[in-house]
Design a protein around this motif. Structure first.
Motif, PDB file in Angstrom:
ATOM      1  N   LEU A 120       0.824  -1.210   0.000  1.00 20.68           N
ATOM      2  CA  LEU A 120       0.000   0.000   0.000  1.00 20.68           C
ATOM      3  C   LEU A 120       0.861   1.264   0.000  1.00 20.68           C
ATOM      4  CD1 LEU A 120      -2.840  -1.044   2.442  1.00 20.68           C
ATOM      5  CD2 LEU A 120      -3.139  -0.362   0.048  1.00 20.68           C
ATOM      6  N   ILE A 121       1.957   1.244   0.736  1.00 19.12           N
ATOM      7  CA  ILE A 121       2.832   2.416   0.793  1.00 19.12           C
ATOM      8  C   ILE A 121       3.480   2.646  -0.568  1.00 19.12           C
ATOM      9  CG2 ILE A 121       4.916   3.389   1.852  1.00 19.12           C
ATOM     10  CD1 ILE A 121       2.150   3.190   3.508  1.00 19.12           C
ATOM     11  N   ILE A 122       3.919   1.602  -1.199  1.00 17.00           N
ATOM     12  CA  ILE A 122       4.492   1.738  -2.546  1.00 17.00           C
ATOM     13  C   ILE A 122       3.433   2.258  -3.508  1.00 17.00           C
ATOM     14  CG2 ILE A 122       5.401   0.434  -4.516  1.00 17.00           C
ATOM     15  CD1 ILE A 122       6.799  -1.370  -2.359  1.00 17.00           C
ATOM     16  N   LEU A 123       2.238   1.730  -3.410  1.00 13.42           N
ATOM     17  CA  LEU A 123       1.138   2.161  -4.271  1.00 13.42           C
ATOM     18  C   LEU A 123       0.823   3.636  -4.067  1.00 13.42           C
ATOM     19  CD1 LEU A 123      -1.277   1.389  -6.178  1.00 13.42           C
ATOM     20  CD2 LEU A 123      -2.587   1.031  -4.083  1.00 13.42           C
ATOM     21  N   ILE A 124       0.674   4.044  -2.827  1.00 14.54           N
ATOM     22  CA  ILE A 124       0.277   5.425  -2.541  1.00 14.54           C
ATOM     23  C   ILE A 124       1.413   6.391  -2.866  1.00 14.54           C
ATOM     24  CG2 ILE A 124       0.910   5.673  -0.107  1.00 14.54           C
ATOM     25  CD1 ILE A 124      -2.506   6.612  -1.373  1.00 14.54           C
ATOM     26  N   ALA A 125       2.649   5.961  -2.701  1.00 15.37           N
ATOM     27  CA  ALA A 125       3.787   6.833  -2.998  1.00 15.37           C
ATOM     28  C   ALA A 125       3.815   7.221  -4.471  1.00 15.37           C
ATOM     29  CB  ALA A 125       5.093   6.145  -2.607  1.00 15.37           C
ATOM     30  N   GLY A 126       3.319   6.366  -5.327  1.00 15.50           N
ATOM     31  CA  GLY A 126       3.274   6.668  -6.749  1.00 15.50           C
ATOM     32  C   GLY A 126       2.108   7.548  -7.153  1.00 15.50           C
ATOM     33  N   HIS A 127       1.138   7.736  -6.265  1.00 16.16           N
ATOM     34  CA  HIS A 127      -0.068   8.497  -6.594  1.00 16.16           C
ATOM     35  C   HIS A 127      -0.234   9.790  -5.805  1.00 16.16           C
ATOM     36  CE1 HIS A 127      -1.380   4.601  -8.231  1.00 16.16           C
ATOM     37  NE2 HIS A 127      -2.112   5.338  -9.032  1.00 16.16           N
ATOM     38  N   HIS A 128       0.519   9.967  -4.744  1.00 13.55           N
ATOM     39  CA  HIS A 128       0.241  11.088  -3.841  1.00 13.55           C
ATOM     40  C   HIS A 128       1.501  11.902  -3.598  1.00 13.55           C
ATOM     41  CE1 HIS A 128      -2.554  12.925  -1.004  1.00 13.55           C
ATOM     42  NE2 HIS A 128      -1.512  13.126  -0.238  1.00 13.55           N
ATOM     43  N   LYS A 129       1.334  13.191  -3.477  1.00 16.91           N
ATOM     44  CA  LYS A 129       2.466  14.093  -3.237  1.00 16.91           C
ATOM     45  C   LYS A 129       2.676  14.399  -1.757  1.00 16.91           C
ATOM     46  CE  LYS A 129       3.253  14.514  -7.586  1.00 16.91           C
ATOM     47  NZ  LYS A 129       3.881  13.386  -8.149  1.00 16.91           N
ATOM     48  N   PHE A 130       1.797  13.928  -0.882  1.00 18.07           N
ATOM     49  CA  PHE A 130       1.899  14.085   0.572  1.00 18.07           C
ATOM     50  C   PHE A 130       2.063  15.531   1.018  1.00 18.07           C
ATOM     51  CE2 PHE A 130       2.936   9.632   0.041  1.00 18.07           C
ATOM     52  CZ  PHE A 130       2.111   9.085   0.992  1.00 18.07           C
ATOM     53  N   LYS A 131       1.227  16.399   0.480  1.00 17.20           N
ATOM     54  CA  LYS A 131       1.228  17.801   0.918  1.00 17.20           C
ATOM     55  C   LYS A 131       0.613  17.939   2.305  1.00 17.20           C
ATOM     56  CE  LYS A 131       0.990  19.491  -3.757  1.00 17.20           C
ATOM     57  NZ  LYS A 131       0.105  19.899  -4.823  1.00 17.20           N
TER      58      LYS A 131
END
Length: 139
Positions: free
Chosen positions: A102-113
């Motif tokens: 999930l972390i790998i998945l979200i890291a590719g989709h989100h900029k974590f602002k």
């Protein structure tokens, strides 16, 4: 799980208790499956297919409308974290693998602002680390 994945496309999306109940049922059913090393043939293939379906369901829930949803991710992680301390090693491993995936998945989709609103960030780092350290100690 495939039905849950399709339900992620329902407007308005599942929230609150509906999603929580579905996730709890799904995780308790799947994480209690026997370890992959102990099964063969059709049962092993079904086990693999079930885990892949769970991953697709999680992806559909977290990446709704091609956008990542940190609130949904946070809810899913809150269900997964307790599983990393399961008495069954295969249950721990399944939880850690899902968290990592999930972390790998979200890291590719989100900029974590808005990462300051992501309240499980400390657990996200600590829980898998402790689980891995525990496995090293047991060896």
């Amino acid at each position: 799980m495939l039905a849950i994945m399709e339900l992620s496309n329902v407007k308005p999306p599942l929230w609150g208790m509906e999603q929580s109940n579905l996730l709890a049922t799904c995780f308790s059913s799947i994480f209690s499956l026997p370890p992959a090393q102990t099964i063969q043939g059709m049962e092993a293939a079904l086990n693999t297919k079930t885990l892949k379906a769970m991953d697709e369901m999680l992806k559909a829930l977290v990446c709704e409308d091609q956008k990542s949803n940190l609130v949904v991710l946070q809810n899913i992680l809150e269900f997964l974290f307790p599983r990393t301390t399961s008495k069954e090693v295969h249950g721990q491993l399944r939880a850690v693998v899902r968290i990592s995936w999930l972390i790998i998945l979200i890291a590719g989709h989100h900029k974590f602002k808005g990462v300051e609103e992501f309240r499980v960030l400390g657990q996200l780092v600590g829980c898998p680390t402790l689980c891995c350290a525990e496995q090293e100690i047991l060896r």
